[in-house]
Design an enzyme around this catalytic site. Structure first.
Site, mmCIF file in Angstrom:
data_model
loop_
_atom_site.group_PDB
_atom_site.id
_atom_site.type_symbol
_atom_site.label_atom_id
_atom_site.label_comp_id
_atom_site.label_asym_id
_atom_site.label_seq_id
_atom_site.Cartn_x
_atom_site.Cartn_y
_atom_site.Cartn_z
ATOM 1 N N LYS A 277 58.097 65.020 13.163
ATOM 2 C CA LYS A 277 59.388 64.505 13.641
ATOM 3 C C LYS A 277 59.246 64.249 15.136
ATOM 4 O O LYS A 277 58.825 65.130 15.888
ATOM 5 C CB LYS A 277 60.478 65.551 13.379
ATOM 6 C CG LYS A 277 61.796 65.240 14.057
ATOM 7 C CD LYS A 277 62.860 66.256 13.660
ATOM 8 C CE LYS A 277 64.141 66.057 14.445
ATOM 9 N NZ LYS A 277 65.232 66.903 13.992
HETATM 10 C C1 5RP Z 1 65.638 70.107 18.435
HETATM 11 C C2 5RP Z 1 65.950 69.439 17.167
HETATM 12 C C3 5RP Z 1 67.387 69.459 16.821
HETATM 13 O O1 5RP Z 1 67.866 70.706 16.600
HETATM 14 C C4 5RP Z 1 67.840 68.496 15.836
HETATM 15 O O2 5RP Z 1 67.208 68.627 14.602
HETATM 16 C C5 5RP Z 1 67.731 67.121 16.400
HETATM 17 O O3 5RP Z 1 68.584 66.232 15.810
HETATM 18 P P1 5RP Z 1 69.301 65.105 16.644
HETATM 19 O O4 5RP Z 1 68.506 64.881 17.904
HETATM 20 O O5 5RP Z 1 69.252 63.900 15.749
HETATM 21 O O6 5RP Z 1 70.700 65.566 16.933
HETATM 22 O O7 5RP Z 1 65.087 68.927 16.480
HETATM 23 O O8 5RP Z 1 64.353 69.877 18.843
#
Ligand code: 5RP
Length: 263
Positions: A173
């Site tokens: 991710k």
């Molecule tokens: C932190 C993360 C977050 O908690 C979250 O999953 C990110 O989601 P978004 O940026 O779309 O709100 O990954 O590193």
């Protein structure tokens, strides 16, 4: 790859389209009561029918998500610092693999911080989780972040993503940046993008579209869905981009039409 690993990956990345819409609601583990998630269940309940995967923390899963939910869970298993700490994302392991199995997860997610003074700690915690998870056929999703002095560009996101894959991540991710093809091409495992801070719906849909065009297999999006003017309409618009190749214009129209129906 074991049957269990393959099966879990297929629950995360849908075989029909080879894509996924993951709904990230794990923010509380370092941000506390994040806007939109104060009563997490009330936000998530109507979104679940449209999400391929839910990404919560263990506490949120237990307290807010009914066990009858059949949406696959990717559990956040790293943490240890809050937004009040200057070394944000100096994270370690927060959930054992035994507990993750007890919670019947499809995968686990761990944040690595590449380029920070403490990068070694996060990378070694990450590989520890990978060793534990692989033993049971559980995929580990690397959530990549880069040091605060580094520009979020394709060079650094590619570096962090490749390191994550080399260390054993099954999915990475990362953040969408210009020249995202470079990040995807040099990463041997599927990539999903985070949404990041809330931006206008049309821009978030364009970002998701650009990421998919560049080769991402989907999104793991939080704030741009649950902080939207209409979260249920927004997740459906994101889904159209990811699974149906909708253009940003088509997806935004879908968003406005769905939103208007409720007004
Ligand atoms: C932190 C993360 C977050 O908690 C979250 O999953 C990110 O989601 P978004 O940026 O779309 O709100 O990954 O590193």
């Amino acid at each position: 790859m074991s049957w269990g690993m393959n099966n879990r990956l297929a629950r995360i990345i849908k075989p029909k389209t080879g894509k996924t819409v993951m709904l990230a609601v794990d923010h509380g583990y370092f941000m506390g009561p994040t806007t939109g998630l104060e009563r997490l269940n009330e936000m998530v309940d109507p979104l679940l029918p449209h999400a391929d995967v839910l990404m919560p923390t263990r506490g949120a899963l237990r307290q807010y998500i009914p066990p009858k939910t059949d949406v696959p869970i990717v559990l956040r298993v790293s943490g240890g610092t809050s937004i009040l700490n200057e070394n944000l994302l100096h994270e370690g392991i927060t959930v054992s693999m035994e507990e993750a199995i007890r919670l019947n997860v499809a995968g686990v997610a761990f944040s690595i911080m590449v380029g920070a003074k403490f990068e070694r700690d996060t990378l070694l915690g990450f590989t520890q989780v990978i060793d534990d998870a692989e033993r049971y056929g559980i995929p580990v999703i690397a959530v990549t972040a880069i040091g605060k002095d580094m520009v979020r560009d394709a060079r650094y996101m590619a570096l962090a993503s490749r390191i994550a894959a080399e260390l054993g991540a099954r999915i990475v991710k990362t953040y969408y940046v210009e020249g995202f093809e470079k990040v995807v091409e040099s990463c041997p495992v599927p990539i999903v993008i985070a949404g990041g801070k809330k931006i206008p719906e049309a821009d978030a849909l364009k970002m998701a579209h650009n990421a998919i065009q560049a080769g991402a297999v989907g999104v793991d999006m939080g704030r741009n869905i649950f902080q939207s003017e209409d979260p249920v309409a927004m997740i459906q618009a994101v889904k159209a981009v990811v699974h149906e190749d909708a253009t940003p214009k088509e997806a935004y129209e879908l968003f406005t039409n769905l939103k208007a129906k409720k007004e």
